[in-house]
Write a protein that holds these residues in place. Structure first.
Motif, PDB file in Angstrom:
ATOM      1  N   LEU A  70       0.907  -1.245   0.447  1.00  0.00           N
ATOM      2  CA  LEU A  70      -0.429   0.288   0.050  1.00  0.00           C
ATOM      3  C   LEU A  70       0.720   1.263  -0.147  1.00  0.00           C
ATOM      4  N   LEU A  71       1.701   1.502   0.570  1.00  0.00           N
ATOM      5  CA  LEU A  71       3.096   1.997   0.959  1.00  0.00           C
ATOM      6  C   LEU A  71       3.886   2.340  -0.519  1.00  0.00           C
ATOM      7  N   LEU A  72       4.765   1.312  -1.098  1.00  0.00           N
ATOM      8  CA  LEU A  72       5.577   1.604  -1.497  1.00  0.00           C
ATOM      9  C   LEU A  72       4.973   1.808  -3.223  1.00  0.00           C
ATOM     10  N   PRO A  73       4.275   2.101  -3.778  1.00  0.00           N
ATOM     11  CA  PRO A  73       4.094   2.003  -4.918  1.00  0.00           C
ATOM     12  C   PRO A  73       3.423   3.763  -5.475  1.00  0.00           C
ATOM     13  N   PRO A  74       3.056   4.836  -4.309  1.00  0.00           N
ATOM     14  CA  PRO A  74       2.548   5.690  -3.963  1.00  0.00           C
ATOM     15  C   PRO A  74       3.857   6.909  -4.103  1.00  0.00           C
ATOM     16  N   ALA A  75       4.958   5.628  -2.762  1.00  0.00           N
ATOM     17  CA  ALA A  75       6.367   7.149  -3.063  1.00  0.00           C
ATOM     18  C   ALA A  75       6.727   6.520  -4.378  1.00  0.00           C
ATOM     19  N   LEU A  76       7.185   5.243  -5.113  1.00  0.00           N
ATOM     20  CA  LEU A  76       7.468   4.992  -5.791  1.00  0.00           C
ATOM     21  C   LEU A  76       7.714   5.813  -7.101  1.00  0.00           C
ATOM     22  N   THR A  77       5.906   6.194  -6.968  1.00  0.00           N
ATOM     23  CA  THR A  77       5.505   6.806  -8.243  1.00  0.00           C
ATOM     24  C   THR A  77       5.256   8.496  -7.974  1.00  0.00           C
ATOM     25  N   ASP A  78       5.483   8.719  -6.950  1.00  0.00           N
ATOM     26  CA  ASP A  78       5.810  10.604  -6.518  1.00  0.00           C
ATOM     27  C   ASP A  78       6.330  11.084  -7.590  1.00  0.00           C
ATOM     28  N   PRO A  79       5.898  11.967  -9.174  1.00  0.00           N
ATOM     29  CA  PRO A  79       6.759  12.654  -8.483  1.00  0.00           C
ATOM     30  C   PRO A  79       7.571  14.067  -8.263  1.00  0.00           C
ATOM     31  N   GLY A  80       7.116  14.101  -6.673  1.00  0.00           N
ATOM     32  CA  GLY A  80       7.684  15.849  -6.611  1.00  0.00           C
ATOM     33  C   GLY A  80       8.015  16.736  -6.766  1.00  0.00           C
ATOM     34  N   SER A  81       6.185  16.721  -7.445  1.00  0.00           N
ATOM     35  CA  SER A  81       5.827  17.966  -7.679  1.00  0.00           C
ATOM     36  C   SER A  81       5.013  19.042  -7.108  1.00  0.00           C
ATOM     37  N   LEU A  82       5.082  18.994  -5.693  1.00  0.00           N
ATOM     38  CA  LEU A  82       4.668  19.492  -4.417  1.00  0.00           C
ATOM     39  C   LEU A  82       5.381  20.568  -4.234  1.00  0.00           C
ATOM     40  N   ARG A  83       4.862  22.128  -4.521  1.00  0.00           N
ATOM     41  CA  ARG A  83       5.742  23.390  -4.194  1.00  0.00           C
ATOM     42  C   ARG A  83       4.706  24.330  -3.557  1.00  0.00           C
ATOM     43  N   ILE A  84       5.876  24.511  -2.238  1.00  0.00           N
ATOM     44  CA  ILE A  84       4.771  25.574  -0.987  1.00  0.00           C
ATOM     45  C   ILE A  84       5.131  26.807  -1.358  1.00  0.00           C
ATOM     46  N   ASP A  85       4.709  27.419  -1.684  1.00  0.00           N
ATOM     47  CA  ASP A  85       5.038  29.143  -2.314  1.00  0.00           C
ATOM     48  C   ASP A  85       4.684  29.516  -0.842  1.00  0.00           C
ATOM     49  N   LEU A  86       5.921  29.883  -0.341  1.00  0.00           N
ATOM     50  CA  LEU A  86       5.273  31.439   0.298  1.00  0.00           C
ATOM     51  C   LEU A  86       4.516  33.172  -0.149  1.00  0.00           C
ATOM     52  N   PRO A  87       3.652  33.375   0.941  1.00  0.00           N
ATOM     53  CA  PRO A  87       3.180  34.453  -0.275  1.00  0.00           C
ATOM     54  C   PRO A  87       3.733  36.007   0.488  1.00  0.00           C
ATOM     55  N   ASP A  88       4.521  36.675  -0.609  1.00  0.00           N
ATOM     56  CA  ASP A  88       5.552  38.075  -0.508  1.00  0.00           C
ATOM     57  C   ASP A  88       4.681  39.268  -0.465  1.00  0.00           C
ATOM     58  N   PRO A  89       4.958  40.130   0.512  1.00  0.00           N
ATOM     59  CA  PRO A  89       3.697  40.968   0.447  1.00  0.00           C
ATOM     60  C   PRO A  89       4.414  42.192  -0.540  1.00  0.00           C
TER      61      PRO A  89
END
Length: 386
Positions: free
Chosen positions: A206-225
Motif C-alpha cells: 500500500l505504501l511503496l507504489p505511491p512513494a515510488l511513483t510520486d513525481p515530487g511536484s508539490l511546491r509550497i510558495d509562501l506569500p511575499d507581501p
C-alpha cells in the motif's frame, strides 16, 4: 531464537542506514544552492544506506574489544570506512558521534545493567518526523528529487518499525516463557513471525507504489507581501483626457457574475502556514523528546542504577498521597465514589496523619479500620479486578 535476534539486529542497522541516507540526500540537495558538488541526491541516498555496515561493526567492536584503546583504534578505522562507503566526510562525522556515544555508554554502565537498548539499536516511530521535515523543506525549496527520496525513505522506515516491533514482541514472549515445559517455540515463531511479516508486506504494497511513483511536484510558495502590482496608468491621445486618468466606461457586468466575488485575505494564508509550522514544531519536539527518552531511560551512578519508570510502573508505584487525594467535585464515576468513601473512612479513623510510604493495608492497620468490603472495592478499582 538466535536467528530472530540476528534479524532484529539487522533491522536496527538498517534503521541507522536509512537515517544516514536521508541526511546525506538532504545535504547534497541543498549544497548545490551554495557550492557545486559532484554527488547527486539519489547517489547520496543509496550510498548512505551502506552506513549500516560500519554501524554493525561498531556494535561488535564495543561488545567484543576488551580495552578502550582497541575500541578507539577500531573507531578510527570505522570512520574511514564510513567516509569511503558514503563518499563524503559526513559519514566519518556520523560514525565518530556513534563511537563516542557507544563508548560513553560502555564506560558508565555495567553489562548487566543495560536492559534498555539505545536509539542506535532499535527503530522508533518519532524518527519519522525527520523524514517529514525533509519533505517539507523540499516542498518549500522546490527540490523534486529530495521530495521523492523523503517519501520513499519514510515509507521504508515505517515498514521497518512495524516489522521490528512485531518481531520484538515475539522475541520478548519467547524469552519470558522459555522455561515453560513443552512450549512449542518453533511453531510459535513460525506462525507469529509469518503473520507479522505478512502484515508488513501488505503495508508495503500500500505504501511503496505511491512513494515510488510520486513525481515530487508539490511546491509550497509562501506569500511575499513586498510584491505589489504597479498601478496602471493610461496615456490619453492628443485632445482627449489628461494623462494618468482612465476614461470613463459604462459597462454592465451584472450578467457575467452570478453573485459577489470573494478572495482569500492575505492574513488567512499567514494564519494557515503559522498553524502548520506550530504543528510541525510540536511533532519535532515530540520526536526529539522521544529519541532522548529512548536513548537513556536508565543509567548507572557509581554502583547504583538510576532508572526512569514507565507509565505502568508509575501506576503500580502510586503512593498513599494519591490514594487519599480528594476526587474532582463533579466526578461521579464508580471509582470516584469508592475513593470518597475510602478517604473519609481513613481520615475519620486515623489518629495521626498517614505516612506517604504506607500501603493501603498498612494504612488501614495504622488507622484501626476494619472494613474488608470497602478494602476489596478500593483495590479492585485502583489495581484492577483480580
Amino acid at each position: 531464537m538466535k536467528n530472530l535476534s540476528a534479524l532484529l539486529r539487522l533491522m536496527a542497522r538498517l534503521h541507522c542506514g536509512l537515517i544516514a541516507a536521508i541526511l546525506s540526500a538532504a545535504a547534497f540537495s541543498m549544497l548545490p544552492l551554495v557550492v557545486p558538488v559532484s554527488l547527486s541526491p539519489q547517489g547520496a541516498f543509496w550510498r548512505g544506506l551502506l552506513f549500516a555496515l560500519p554501524t554493525a561493526l561498531c556494535w561488535y567492536a564495543v561488545k567484543r574489544l576488551p580495552a578502550l584503546w582497541q575500541f578507539l583504534l577500531a573507531g578510527l578505522g570505522l570512520c574511514g570506512l564510513s567516509w569511503l562507503l558514503m563518499g563524503h566526510p559526513g559519514g566519518a562525522a556520523m560514525m565518530l558521534l556513534m563511537c563516542i556515544l557507544r563508548a560513553r555508554t560502555r564506560l558508565e554502565e555495567e553489562e548487566e545493567n543495560r536492559p534498555i537498548p539505545s536509539v542506535f539499536d532499535r527503530p522508533v516511530l518519532p524518527v519519522l518526523t525527520l523524514f517529514a521535515g525533509v519533505w517539507l523543506a523540499s516542498a518549500l525549496l522546490g527540490l523534486p528529487p529530495l521530495q521523492r527520496l523523503s517519501l520513499l525513505g519514510g515509507a521504508l522506515y515505517l515498514l521497518l518499525c512495524l516489522a521490528h516491533h512485531g518481531l520484538e514482541r515475539l522475541e520478548a514472549y519467547l524469552l519470558l516463557n522459555q522455561g515453560m515445559a513443552g512450549l512449542p517455540a518453533r511453531r510459535i515463531r513460525r506462525i507469529a513471525g509469518s503473520a507479522a511479516l505478512a502484515a508488513v508486506a501488505v503495508a508495503g504494497a500500500l505504501l511503496l507504489p505511491p512513494a515510488l511513483t510520486d513525481p515530487g511536484s508539490l511546491r509550497i510558495d509562501l506569500p511575499d507581501p513586498t510584491l505589489e502590482t504597479p498601478p496602471v496608468r493610461y496615456e490619453a491621445p492628443e485632445g482627449g483626457q489628461a494623462a494618468g486618468e482612465l476614461p470613463a466606461m459604462d459597462m454592465d457586468l451584472s450578467g457575467l457574475v452570478d453573485g459577489p466575488t470573494w478572495q482569500i485575505p492575505e492574513w488567512v494564508s499567514y494564519l494557515f502556514f503559522g498553524i502548520v509550522g506550530i504543528i510541525l514544531l510540536g511533532a519535532l519536539y515530540a520526536g526529539v523528546r522521544g529519541l532522548m527518552k529512548n536513548f537513556r531511560l536508565s543509567f548507572a551512578d557509581g554502583r547504583d542504577v538510576i532508572q526512569s519508570l514507565e507509565r505502568e510502573d508509575r501506576d503500580q508505584a502510586e503512593s498513599v498521597e494519591d490514594a487519599l487525594r480528594a476526587p474532582r467535585l463533579f466526578d461521579r464515576s464508580p471509582e470516584a465514589r469508592v475513593r470518597r468513601r475510602y478517604r473519609r473512612a481513613i481520615l475519620r479513623a486515623a489518629k495521626e496523619p498517614p505516612k506517604p510510604w504506607h500501603t493501603p493495608e498498612e494504612l488501614e492497620a495504622a488507622a484501626g479500620l476494619a472494613e474488608p468490603e470497602l478494602h476489596r472495592e478500593y483495590e479492585a478499582l485502583r489495581y484492577g479486578k483480580p
